[in-house]
Design an enzyme around this catalytic site. Structure first.
Site, PDB file in Angstrom:
ATOM      1  N   GLU A 336       4.666   5.542 -11.702  1.00 59.34           N
ATOM      2  CA  GLU A 336       3.953   5.454 -10.506  1.00 59.34           C
ATOM      3  C   GLU A 336       2.494   5.037 -10.547  1.00 59.34           C
ATOM      4  OE1 GLU A 336       2.764   6.175  -6.795  1.00 59.34           O
ATOM      5  OE2 GLU A 336       4.718   6.726  -7.602  1.00 59.34           O
ATOM      6  N   ASP A 340       0.946   1.888  -8.728  1.00 61.25           N
ATOM      7  CA  ASP A 340      -0.523   2.139  -7.592  1.00 61.25           C
ATOM      8  C   ASP A 340      -1.454   1.285  -8.133  1.00 61.25           C
ATOM      9  OD1 ASP A 340       1.083   4.166  -6.620  1.00 61.25           O
ATOM     10  OD2 ASP A 340       0.285   5.942  -7.151  1.00 61.25           O
ATOM     11  N   SER A 608       5.612   4.478  -2.585  1.00 62.00           N
ATOM     12  CA  SER A 608       4.540   4.531  -3.299  1.00 62.00           C
ATOM     13  C   SER A 608       4.021   3.099  -3.679  1.00 62.00           C
ATOM     14  CB  SER A 608       5.003   4.995  -4.881  1.00 62.00           C
ATOM     15  OG  SER A 608       5.067   6.378  -4.792  1.00 62.00           O
TER      16      SER A 608
END
Length: 767
Positions: A336, A340, A608
């Site tokens: 994650e 990002d 995401s």
């Protein structure tokens, strides 16, 4: 005079363009002129521990049906809990009025942002009331670590025994979905004298939302076919239907593709790369810091001057509530966090990227329900040094409001409101499981329609997920080259989009693949998939809030839901694909990118991805506006402006609709959409499969069949599609179908970045 002002601002902008960050707020108090929130203390009675009052919804309702396995030992540390203070109606109302004015170009307070200290002094809780609460906490044996600058939360520590004694609730162990958790058994109680100034305590449970991405896939590039072979690739889609995708390979999008599809690249040519703008991605686990330079080098982004740093944002050195979560190694990093950081850079290669990480726990104790992600964002927003506050924040985590206690939800909404008042633009992922964001990687069951509690504040912008339509439409050659360019991109232009939905509820897939309705497509799947292994809820999320009211700016556009709720998402960008064909490429520690992808890479998808990409677009907008003469680069919450701009293109909630409503339909592709700010995504929807196991009830689900033994283990299980009606299923009741204007499936749609900047300049009265 106006020309002189503009030229002066442009000169200042040029001088500051090379700085590592642009300050968030001026030294002026112009925003607070005429605001008087003076009030008498609300704690007027003697605090008597024998006279208590219960605070509703201060425990998780899901605990009521969980399996109890024992009480938490009284000596167990409970570090860095947060007591969330209740602001007065006067101050809450005054804050909303100020934020409205800050977003109104005709107001003298337009873009006059405030500091954390100004926020606390004017819109927090009175000092006398805070002191009364601090004294009570200390008298109960707790250690008060700090009062936040916003004067709305107190960080304190103690033990489970002290929590039991002071708040009259027991910390217990529970089993939920085969996982052990701790949580308070019931609502808390506090002295009646303090009731009016306390919302509750965040940090009494250790439930954590999951990052909103699809599990990454390791893939090897096939240079002869110019696609990737997934190491765990399947030959069927969810629902068991055979897919005639090219060679059953996979497509790995790169930054160039996203830049081309959303028309970002021309902004780079104009000098707008995000230079001077800081984007913070908030996380609860570190990444391998070698990933980011590998990514920018591999995809030709290193020359734009962007920077990267991984930090633990501490409120003060003595507070100590943000500890390093670890994971900064190839085998321990968070996918994650990698996603990002890399895809915010993919859109804004000149921006400063802060990976802000805090641990979910400290010495085994819980923090806020949203853990380290919440603490990272909260500590950034409350940093009293302007250089310590970012211009843009992206948060790619989520869980439904139905699974969030009142104190945590209040803290989240307060945090984003404060960020908005300070000028920070916040983007939050909508979720990856259709009409309930709590089931990423699983299947909706036991609950109905819900929305991401991390994003339903009216002071952030929620980003949903779309899918490119070319694969199902058979138009790939029209929109993509057959061979990649020097930076591995293949996109030619904007590509028509549909709602990202991997389930048999995908109406476009049902029609294009087998010529059926989604309902019949799902019924047929029972033949191919009798045990339900391909049943899924994976899809871009959207739905109405059951907590936050609809802001006025969300009522103004064509298609806005006629309800009283804050509805999400607001916009959408690419999130994933039906059949798992299209992904984006990551450069990770375990699978570094190499020239021509001679070694395996990791592919990933999810909302995401959508949120940090929009955060990157916002950084370009910020720089562009500032260099055009804006007083500040900061825009606060982007959503109010986005809806105003969309009203010009789609029409208002009432009255006739302009021709641009049809002209800017995403289905038009590049034909006639070159001047559109938004691409209105009207294909598909995010109605996905839902199930009902024996002994439970799943609302908002239209059941179309029964699986004899779900996944060979769970026994007879009803399977359905998410719907606002349990008695019928069609385009009106499906939760939720895409449609013209705004929709729960896609919000306002996706954007053309060049046209967005141009329209935003006009909204701000800039040349």
């Amino acid at each position: 005079m106006k020309t002189e002002h503009v030229m002066m601002c442009v000169s200042i902008a040029a001088a500051l363009a090379a700085l590592p960050s642009i300050a968030l707020a001026s030294d002026s108090n112009a925003a607070l002129a005429g605001i008087d929130t003076t009030e008498a203390p609300r704690v007027t009675q003697t605090v008597d521990n024998s006279v208590v009052s219960a605070l509703g919804n201060t425990h998780l309702s899901l605990i009521n049906n969980a399996t109890f396995t024992g009480a938490v030992d009284d000596a167990t540390p409970m570090n860095h809990m947060q007591l969330i203070l209740q602001r007065s109606a006067l101050r809450a109302s005054a804050l909303e009025s100020l934020i409205d004015a800050q977003h109104d170009p005709s107001s003298a307070k337009f873009h006059q942002w405030i500091t954390p200290t100004e926020f606390g002094d004017n819109f927090g809780v009175a000092d006398a009331d805070i002191n009364a609460v601090k004294s009570w906490l200390t008298s109960q044996g707790f250690t008060v670590n700090t009062v936040y600058p916003n004067k709305s939360q107190i960080d304190f520590s103690g033990t489970a025994g002290l929590v039991h004694q002071a708040f009259h609730t027991q910390e217990n162990h529970y089993i939920v979905n085969h996982v052990s958790h701790i949580a308070n058994a019931g609502d808390i109680s506090v002295p009646a004298a303090l009731r009016d100034v306390i919302v509750g305590v965040a940090g009494l449970n250790d439930f954590r939302p999951q990052p909103l991405h699809v599990p990454p896939q390791v893939a090897q590039f096939d240079s002869s076919k110019h696609n990737f072979k997934l190491k765990s690739s399947a030959t069927t889609t969810p629902g068991g239907q055979a897919v005639n995708f090219p060679s059953l390979g996979a497509r790995g999008f790169v930054p160039y593709d996203m830049q081309t599809i959303y028309n970002v690249s021309p902004l780079y040519t104009s000098g707008f790369t995000g230079t001077g703008i800081t984007i913070a991605v908030v996380e609860d686990q570190d990444m391998d810091v070698s990933d980011w330079p590998n990514f920018v080098s591999q995809f030709g982004l290193a020359g734009y001057g962007g920077t990267f740093q991984q930090i633990q944002p501490q409120l003060t050195p003595s507070t100590g509530n943000c500890t390093d979560p670890g994971g900064n190694s190839p085998d321990g990093e968070s996918i994650e966090t990698v996603l990002d950081s890399e895809y915010s850079t993919a859109m804004a290669p000149g921006a400063n990227i802060w990976v802000a990480t805090c641990s979910d726990s400290d010495a085994g104790a819980s923090s806020n329900f949203f853990g380290g992600v919440y603490l990272a964002a909260d500590n950034l927003i409350n940093n009293t040094n302007p250089a310590g506050r970012p211009n843009v924040i992206s948060a790619s985590y989520g869980y439904g409001e139905g699974f969030t206690d009142a104190a945590s939800k209040t803290a989240i909404d307060l945090m984003w409101a404060q960020g908005d008042a300070e000028g920070i633009s916040v983007f939050v992922s909508a979720g990856d499981s259709g009409s309930n964001p709590s089931f990423n990687g699983s299947i909706i069951n036991g609950v109905g329609i819900d929305a991401n509690s991390f994003g339903t504040s009216p002071h952030d912008t929620v980003v949903g997920g779309s899918d490119t339509a070319d694969i199902l439409d058979g138009t790939t050659s029209k929109y993509f080259n057959s061979t990649p360019n020097a930076v591995y991109g293949t996109a030619k232009s904007y590509v028509p989009e549909i709602t990202w939905n991997t389930s048999c509820g995908n109406t476009v897939a049902a029609q294009e693949l087998v010529g059926l309705s989604a309902l019949q497509f799902c019924k047929n799947a029972l033949i191919y998939d009798p045990d339900g292994y391909y049943v899924t809820s994976e899809s871009g999320s959207g739905g109405p809030s059951s907590v936050d009211a609809k802001p006025s700016w969300q009522r103004i556009v064509y298609g806005a839901a006629k309800d009283q709720s804050r509805d999400v998402p607001d916009v959408s960008l690419f999130g994933g694909s039906y059949g798992g064909y299209s992904w984006v490429i990551l450069c990770t520690g375990a699978y570094p990118c190499t020239a021509n992808f001679t070694s395996p890479v990791e592919l990933v998808a999810g909302t995401s991805l959508s949120s940090p990409m929009f955060a990157g677009i916002q950084a370009l907008i910020d720089q562009g506006l500032y260099q055009a003469g804006a007083w500040s680069p900061d825009q606060g919450n982007a959503a109010p402006t986005l809806y105003e701009l969309a009203r010009n293109e789609y029409g208002g909630a009432t009255g006739s609709t302009p021709s641009t409503l049809d002209g800017c339909n995403s289905n038009n592709g590049t034909k006639g959409t070159s001047k559109c700010v938004f691409y209105n995504i009207t294909g598909g929807g995010n109605s996905t499969q839902c199930i009902q196991l024996q002994g439970e009830t799943t609302p908002d689900c239209y059941f179309y069949g029964t699986i004899a033994n779900f996944e060979g283990f769970y026994g007879p299980t009803q399977v359905g599609l998410t719907s606002t009606s349990t008695s019928k299923y069609n385009s009106t009741t499906a939760a939720f179908a895409a449609k013209p204007g705004w929709s729960f499936a896609n919000g306002l749609g996706s954007v053309n970045a060049v046209n967005l900047l141009s329209a935003w300049k006009k909204f701000n009265y800039l040349p």
